[in-house]
Write a protein that holds these residues in place. Structure first.
Motif, PDB file in Angstrom:
ATOM      1  N   LEU A  56     -19.492  21.705 -23.772  1.00 52.51           N
ATOM      2  CA  LEU A  56     -18.529  21.533 -22.809  1.00 52.51           C
ATOM      3  C   LEU A  56     -18.684  20.797 -21.595  1.00 52.51           C
ATOM      4  O   LEU A  56     -17.859  19.956 -21.087  1.00 52.51           O
ATOM      5  CB  LEU A  56     -18.280  23.198 -22.310  1.00 52.51           C
ATOM      6  CG  LEU A  56     -17.215  23.905 -23.134  1.00 52.51           C
ATOM      7  CD1 LEU A  56     -17.171  25.248 -22.661  1.00 52.51           C
ATOM      8  CD2 LEU A  56     -15.774  23.218 -23.075  1.00 52.51           C
ATOM      9  N   VAL A  57     -19.821  21.102 -20.769  1.00 56.07           N
ATOM     10  CA  VAL A  57     -20.344  20.392 -19.761  1.00 56.07           C
ATOM     11  C   VAL A  57     -20.238  18.901 -19.988  1.00 56.07           C
ATOM     12  O   VAL A  57     -19.614  18.042 -19.210  1.00 56.07           O
ATOM     13  CB  VAL A  57     -21.451  20.802 -19.267  1.00 56.07           C
ATOM     14  CG1 VAL A  57     -22.062  20.011 -18.068  1.00 56.07           C
ATOM     15  CG2 VAL A  57     -21.370  22.159 -18.487  1.00 56.07           C
ATOM     16  N   ASP A  58     -20.949  18.336 -20.990  1.00 57.86           N
ATOM     17  CA  ASP A  58     -21.035  16.899 -21.341  1.00 57.86           C
ATOM     18  C   ASP A  58     -19.813  16.257 -21.313  1.00 57.86           C
ATOM     19  O   ASP A  58     -19.480  15.170 -20.946  1.00 57.86           O
ATOM     20  CB  ASP A  58     -21.624  17.186 -22.605  1.00 57.86           C
ATOM     21  CG  ASP A  58     -22.457  15.765 -22.983  1.00 57.86           C
ATOM     22  OD1 ASP A  58     -22.421  14.600 -22.142  1.00 57.86           O
ATOM     23  OD2 ASP A  58     -22.808  15.526 -23.923  1.00 57.86           O
ATOM     24  N   LEU A  59     -18.844  16.897 -22.145  1.00 59.61           N
ATOM     25  CA  LEU A  59     -17.510  16.398 -22.571  1.00 59.61           C
ATOM     26  C   LEU A  59     -16.748  16.519 -21.216  1.00 59.61           C
ATOM     27  O   LEU A  59     -16.186  15.349 -20.858  1.00 59.61           O
ATOM     28  CB  LEU A  59     -16.740  17.075 -23.593  1.00 59.61           C
ATOM     29  CG  LEU A  59     -17.304  17.151 -24.927  1.00 59.61           C
ATOM     30  CD1 LEU A  59     -16.716  17.824 -26.263  1.00 59.61           C
ATOM     31  CD2 LEU A  59     -17.419  15.688 -25.458  1.00 59.61           C
ATOM     32  N   ILE A  60     -16.788  17.492 -20.476  1.00 55.90           N
ATOM     33  CA  ILE A  60     -15.827  17.535 -19.015  1.00 55.90           C
ATOM     34  C   ILE A  60     -16.300  16.732 -18.250  1.00 55.90           C
ATOM     35  O   ILE A  60     -15.642  15.684 -17.743  1.00 55.90           O
ATOM     36  CB  ILE A  60     -16.022  18.990 -18.625  1.00 55.90           C
ATOM     37  CG1 ILE A  60     -15.224  20.058 -19.476  1.00 55.90           C
ATOM     38  CG2 ILE A  60     -15.454  18.915 -17.153  1.00 55.90           C
ATOM     39  CD1 ILE A  60     -15.391  21.397 -19.076  1.00 55.90           C
ATOM     40  N   MET A  61     -17.717  16.504 -18.263  1.00 51.27           N
ATOM     41  CA  MET A  61     -18.398  15.238 -17.057  1.00 51.27           C
ATOM     42  C   MET A  61     -18.014  13.796 -17.459  1.00 51.27           C
ATOM     43  O   MET A  61     -17.773  12.946 -16.729  1.00 51.27           O
ATOM     44  CB  MET A  61     -19.875  15.545 -16.960  1.00 51.27           C
ATOM     45  CG  MET A  61     -20.499  15.142 -15.812  1.00 51.27           C
ATOM     46  SD  MET A  61     -21.948  15.446 -15.522  1.00 51.27           S
ATOM     47  CE  MET A  61     -22.112  16.878 -14.796  1.00 51.27           C
ATOM     48  N   ALA A  62     -18.005  13.780 -19.000  1.00 50.15           N
ATOM     49  CA  ALA A  62     -17.629  12.299 -19.442  1.00 50.15           C
ATOM     50  C   ALA A  62     -16.329  12.146 -19.186  1.00 50.15           C
ATOM     51  O   ALA A  62     -16.071  10.760 -18.746  1.00 50.15           O
ATOM     52  CB  ALA A  62     -18.227  12.199 -20.681  1.00 50.15           C
ATOM     53  N   ALA A  63     -15.422  13.098 -19.328  1.00 54.40           N
ATOM     54  CA  ALA A  63     -13.868  12.732 -18.999  1.00 54.40           C
ATOM     55  C   ALA A  63     -13.814  12.554 -17.651  1.00 54.40           C
ATOM     56  O   ALA A  63     -12.966  11.649 -17.186  1.00 54.40           O
ATOM     57  CB  ALA A  63     -13.225  13.825 -19.411  1.00 54.40           C
TER      58      ALA A  63
END
Lengths: 205, 212
Positions: free
Chosen positions: A81-88
């Protein structure tokens, strides 16, 4: 158990980085600047709090024998979750933290707190423990990053602190600077502890 | 051509971007297991082995189960039911860590059954490797750098060798250091970190190697 005890334990007496020496790899690798440190710290607070909450919630239904794989899957879900949110939303931060975001999964602090605290305590204390331990981790990370950024780059959070005459010690933002900084911080804490012990001993007798 | 690129990958994995001293990964075993040369050697061998196997397995899983392509096995099996190959890249972290944990267990059991001697040498270190971030790190790095299968395996093995090199150098110095006269506050972990810093400085010299 008191709430203050849970909070001070995470922030100071059992600070995950300086006292327990857990999760050192991300601390040393992402402390090149205060901005990276804050980003990494927030990611860890989020993962730690959420996984503590969820694990505390399901602690009575998890069979004892397969608890570790279940904990790891829960942690990995939040890390994704963190990975995807941060990438976005923060692509620059995501790029500079790079490999170390997915590696939060194997950070010993998170599995350690799940095993030692969240699987044995109620929802509220687990939430507080997650916040306290995460903040302790972030504070330690920011302290190391402060030393390294000021000495190695002459800035703090990107703000130049010295005039143009300042020659930054490039060494400090290289990996060896990270090793030296944490060595001196731990040594000063050790020295401080020893001095305090020496001072309190005679008064006890 | 192939050989040359493999050689470049090897040298850069062992020296230039050494896992411990340049990428700062896998510090827990580096500080924890470097007090004696024997245990450092055991840990190093276990890490080389697991990193090599993990690189191979995670690469195959990523390529044939998660990447959306015509060769995706899930797509081939369910061809009549779904139109497009499934894109499962977002599950990477979750799948990789579970695969590595299972793999370490499996390797431990196989070694226990087939060679008791090796098991006695590696046994205690194998479970510790699951939480060694270097193993997950190398699997993700292989994917991020677009390595093919052979390059991934070589990168895994050589990164393991780089880790072992750093671990053995460190334990050699720390064994001598037991007798040194140090300030009391510096004993134990702090001096180990100072040593690591000096070694990282020395390894910085390798970054001057220019590979055509």
């Amino acid at each position: 158990m008191k709430i203050q005890e849970v909070l001070t334990r995470g922030l100071w007496t059992e600070n995950p980085v300086f006292r327990l020496m857990l999760g050192l790899c991300p601390v040393l690798a992402t402390s090149t600047s205060v901005q990276n440190a804050v980003g990494m710290g927030i990611a860890v607070i989020f993962v730690l709090t959420c996984s503590n909450l969820l694990i505390s919630l399901i602690r009575s239904v998890v069979p004892d024998k397969i608890r570790i794989p279940i904990f790891i899957s829960i942690i990995a879900t939040f890390v994704t979750l963190v990975d995807l949110i941060m990438a976005a939303y923060f692509p620059d931060l995501h790029k500079s933290l790079g490999l170390f975001i997915p590696l939060i999964v194997v950070n010993c602090i998170i599995l350690g707190r799940a095993e030692a605290f969240a699987s044995k305590n109620n929802l509220f204390f687990s939430l507080m423990d997650g916040i306290a331990m995460g903040s302790g981790f972030t504070a330690a990370l920011c302290l190391i990053a402060t030393f390294r950024e000021i000495l190695g780059n002459g800035t703090w959070l990107g703000i130049p602190l010295f005039g143009s005459g300042f020659e930054p010690a490039l060494l400090m933002i290289l990996p060896s600077g990270a090793f030296f900084t944490i060595a001196f911080i731990i040594a000063s804490l050790n020295g401080w502890d020893r001095r305090r012990k020496r001072q309190t001993k005679p008064s006890v007798q | 051509m192939e050989i040359q690129s493999l050689l470049i990958i090897s040298i850069s994995a062992v020296f230039i971007s050494n896992f411990v001293l340049s990428r700062i990964l896998g510090l827990c075993p580096f500080i924890g297991v470097s007090k004696q040369l024997d245990s450092a050697l055991g840990m190093g061998l276990a890490v080389i082995f697991v990193m090599g196997v993990a690189s191979a397995v995670t690469w195959v899983i990523y390529r044939y189960l998660m990447l959306p392509s015509e060769q995706n096995l899930i797509y081939l099996i369910l061809k009549g039911h779904i139109q497009n190959p499934p894109n499962l890249i977002y599950l990477r972290t979750l799948v990789f860590i579970l695969v590595i944990a299972a793999l370490v267990q499996f390797v431990e059991m196989v070694i226990q059954k087939t060679s008791p001697g090796l098991y006695r040498a590696l046994g205690i270190y194998l479970p510790l490797i699951t939480t060694n971030c270097a193993v997950l790190g190398v699997s993700i790095l292989n994917i991020d750098s677009d390595y093919n299968f052979i390059e991934s395996v070589v990168n895994g093995l050589m990164s393991g060798i780089g880790f072992t090199l750093a671990l053995i150098l460190m334990s050699g110095i720390r064994e001598k250091l037991e007798l040194a006269n140090l300030p009391k506050a510096m004993r134990g972990t702090p001096i180990a970190f100072i040593l690591a810093g000096l070694m990282a400085l020395a390894f910085l010299g390798f970054s001057g190697l220019s590979i055509p």
